[in-house]
Motif scaffolding. Structure first.
Motif, PDB file in Angstrom:
ATOM      1  N   UNK A 127       0.805  -1.229   0.000  1.00 48.69           N
ATOM      2  CA  UNK A 127       0.000   0.000   0.000  1.00 48.69           C
ATOM      3  C   UNK A 127       0.834   1.274   0.000  1.00 48.69           C
ATOM      4  N   UNK A 128       2.059   1.192   0.518  1.00 50.08           N
ATOM      5  CA  UNK A 128       2.948   2.365   0.580  1.00 50.08           C
ATOM      6  C   UNK A 128       4.324   1.965   0.055  1.00 50.08           C
ATOM      7  N   UNK A 129       4.457   1.740  -1.237  1.00 50.02           N
ATOM      8  CA  UNK A 129       5.687   1.172  -1.787  1.00 50.02           C
ATOM      9  C   UNK A 129       6.935   2.026  -1.589  1.00 50.02           C
ATOM     10  N   UNK A 130       6.774   3.311  -1.338  1.00 49.12           N
ATOM     11  CA  UNK A 130       7.938   4.170  -1.140  1.00 49.12           C
ATOM     12  C   UNK A 130       8.308   4.309   0.339  1.00 49.12           C
ATOM     13  N   UNK A 131       7.561   3.643   1.207  1.00 54.90           N
ATOM     14  CA  UNK A 131       7.851   3.682   2.641  1.00 54.90           C
ATOM     15  C   UNK A 131       8.692   2.473   3.024  1.00 54.90           C
ATOM     16  N   UNK A 132       9.861   2.702   3.600  1.00 56.36           N
ATOM     17  CA  UNK A 132      10.688   1.602   4.095  1.00 56.36           C
ATOM     18  C   UNK A 132      10.202   1.211   5.481  1.00 56.36           C
ATOM     19  N   UNK A 133       9.798  -0.029   5.641  1.00 58.06           N
ATOM     20  CA  UNK A 133       9.253  -0.517   6.908  1.00 58.06           C
ATOM     21  C   UNK A 133      10.174  -1.582   7.485  1.00 58.06           C
ATOM     22  N   UNK A 134      10.541  -1.414   8.745  1.00 58.62           N
ATOM     23  CA  UNK A 134      11.428  -2.351   9.428  1.00 58.62           C
ATOM     24  C   UNK A 134      10.763  -2.855  10.701  1.00 58.62           C
ATOM     25  N   UNK A 135      11.024  -4.100  11.036  1.00 59.94           N
ATOM     26  CA  UNK A 135      10.552  -4.641  12.316  1.00 59.94           C
ATOM     27  C   UNK A 135      11.767  -5.231  13.036  1.00 59.94           C
ATOM     28  N   UNK A 136      12.165  -4.569  14.114  1.00 65.13           N
ATOM     29  CA  UNK A 136      13.376  -4.929  14.843  1.00 65.13           C
ATOM     30  C   UNK A 136      13.050  -5.601  16.168  1.00 65.13           C
ATOM     31  N   UNK A 137      13.707  -6.715  16.431  1.00 65.27           N
ATOM     32  CA  UNK A 137      13.600  -7.379  17.725  1.00 65.27           C
ATOM     33  C   UNK A 137      15.003  -7.787  18.173  1.00 65.27           C
ATOM     34  N   UNK A 138      15.707  -6.846  18.768  1.00 70.59           N
ATOM     35  CA  UNK A 138      17.061  -7.076  19.294  1.00 70.59           C
ATOM     36  C   UNK A 138      17.944  -7.854  18.300  1.00 70.59           C
ATOM     37  N   UNK A 139      18.158  -7.330  17.103  1.00 71.85           N
ATOM     38  CA  UNK A 139      18.955  -8.071  16.114  1.00 71.85           C
ATOM     39  C   UNK A 139      20.363  -8.379  16.620  1.00 71.85           C
ATOM     40  N   UNK A 140      20.756  -9.640  16.490  1.00 75.00           N
ATOM     41  CA  UNK A 140      22.065 -10.095  16.946  1.00 75.00           C
ATOM     42  C   UNK A 140      22.080 -10.608  18.371  1.00 75.00           C
ATOM     43  N   UNK A 141      20.921 -10.594  19.030  1.00 74.27           N
ATOM     44  CA  UNK A 141      20.899 -10.946  20.455  1.00 74.27           C
ATOM     45  C   UNK A 141      21.208 -12.412  20.715  1.00 74.27           C
ATOM     46  N   UNK A 142      20.799 -13.304  19.827  1.00 78.74           N
ATOM     47  CA  UNK A 142      21.006 -14.727  20.104  1.00 78.74           C
ATOM     48  C   UNK A 142      22.484 -15.075  20.233  1.00 78.74           C
ATOM     49  N   UNK A 143      23.277 -14.589  19.312  1.00 77.95           N
ATOM     50  CA  UNK A 143      24.712 -14.846  19.366  1.00 77.95           C
ATOM     51  C   UNK A 143      25.331 -14.164  20.579  1.00 77.95           C
ATOM     52  N   UNK A 144      24.941 -12.925  20.813  1.00 78.44           N
ATOM     53  CA  UNK A 144      25.496 -12.168  21.936  1.00 78.44           C
ATOM     54  C   UNK A 144      25.125 -12.813  23.269  1.00 78.44           C
ATOM     55  N   UNK A 145      23.883 -13.249  23.398  1.00 79.46           N
ATOM     56  CA  UNK A 145      23.443 -13.881  24.642  1.00 79.46           C
ATOM     57  C   UNK A 145      24.192 -15.169  24.903  1.00 79.46           C
ATOM     58  N   UNK A 146      24.433 -15.936  23.852  1.00 83.16           N
ATOM     59  CA  UNK A 146      25.166 -17.189  24.012  1.00 83.16           C
ATOM     60  C   UNK A 146      26.587 -16.942  24.525  1.00 83.16           C
ATOM     61  N   UNK A 147      27.134 -15.790  24.192  1.00 86.29           N
ATOM     62  CA  UNK A 147      28.501 -15.473  24.602  1.00 86.29           C
ATOM     63  C   UNK A 147      28.612 -15.115  26.080  1.00 86.29           C
ATOM     64  N   UNK A 148      27.536 -14.585  26.658  1.00 87.42           N
ATOM     65  CA  UNK A 148      27.663 -14.077  28.032  1.00 87.42           C
ATOM     66  C   UNK A 148      26.756 -14.775  29.045  1.00 87.42           C
ATOM     67  N   UNK A 149      25.935 -15.710  28.608  1.00 89.91           N
ATOM     68  CA  UNK A 149      25.077 -16.432  29.546  1.00 89.91           C
ATOM     69  C   UNK A 149      25.909 -17.211  30.563  1.00 89.91           C
ATOM     70  N   UNK A 150      25.442 -17.218  31.794  1.00 92.17           N
ATOM     71  CA  UNK A 150      26.052 -18.070  32.813  1.00 92.17           C
ATOM     72  C   UNK A 150      25.336 -19.404  32.932  1.00 92.17           C
ATOM     73  N   UNK A 151      24.100 -19.473  32.437  1.00 90.01           N
ATOM     74  CA  UNK A 151      23.352 -20.725  32.426  1.00 90.01           C
ATOM     75  C   UNK A 151      22.695 -20.896  31.064  1.00 90.01           C
TER      76      UNK A 151
END
Length: 242
Positions: A127-151
């Motif tokens: 409906x709005x082809x010239x509108x850039x739409x993004x949906x962000x949910x902590x991009x990169x968090x899975x790798x980062x969390x695996x690096x610092x998790x204690x459990x």
């Protein structure tokens, strides 16, 4: 810059200068005994403000309700359907487009919203082809969390009021965290939850999916800073930042 505190006489010039609308999206749901019901809203708001400073964006008022089917039976949880959320987001996106925005960045604090956000973005693509739409949910968090998790995580996808999300809150909104009440609740999540709808009260009585007692500010900062950089880099790669 917060959109709702602008006035109608001056906001057009600020839209023209920015072109980027940032919408924090969260939920109202159980987050154990140590975090508030609005945890996802608070996190989305605080992260959105950090993004706005980096990209000269305008932060819209938070959309505070989300799809919380899995936790809808816990005290305090307020659930809306994906259908309702999609329609709301499409209407907001189309209105922003008419106002002159070129970018609509949805910053999600609640995993359960992602399906609706993705579908809304697809509808806005048409409906709005010239509108850039993004949906962000902590991009990169899975790798980062695996690096610092204690459990180890209770689940490969879900994280909730646990070591990771509690660390986010200690970093971004420590005034709302009651660490003396943080539980170490690591439920045994059955494999079939990935293949059929399962209310979370079937496997947790606290809505906590891990050891919240070992959360720290440093862990939260590490992951949030990575997510922030990834979001800014994505917007830069699309030429959204001038």
């Amino acid at each position: 810059m917060e959109f709702q505190y602008e006035n109608s006489f001056g906001v057009k010039g600020k839209i023209d200068q920015s072109k980027i609308a940032i919408l924090p999206i969260g939920a109202v749901e159980a987050h154990g005994p140590h975090l508030p019901l609005g945890t996802d809203n608070i996190l989305a708001e605080r992260l959105s403000k950090k993004i706005a400073k980096r990209v000269n964006g305008l932060v819209l008022p938070t959309l505070p309700y989300g799809q919380v089917w899995s936790l809808r039976n816990f005290p305090g949880s307020i659930h809306i359907s994906n259908r309702s959320l999609i329609a709301f987001l499409v209407d907001i996106g189309e209105s922003l487009y008419k106002q002159g925005f070129k970018t609509f960045a949805m910053v999600n604090g609640h995993l359960g919203n992602q399906t609706a956000l993705k579908e809304a973005a697809r509808e806005l693509y048409e409906s709005c082809p010239e509108l850039h739409v993004f949906y962000f949910f902590y991009p990169g968090m899975n790798k980062a969390a695996a690096e610092i998790r204690d459990k180890n995580a209770s689940h490969t996808t879900y994280f909730h009021a646990d070591e990771i999300e509690t660390s986010y809150m200690i970093y971004l909104a420590p005034e709302f965290v009651e660490m003396e009440k943080a539980p170490a609740d690591i439920p045994d999540i059955p494999a079939y939850v990935d293949a059929t709808p399962v209310p979370w009260e079937d496997f947790t009585g606290t809505a906590v999916l891990g050891d919240a007692s070992i959360a720290t500010r440093d862990k939260g900062k590490y992951i949030i800073d990575i997510a922030l950089e990834n979001i800014v880099n994505i917007l830069e790669s699309f030429g959204e930042i001038e």
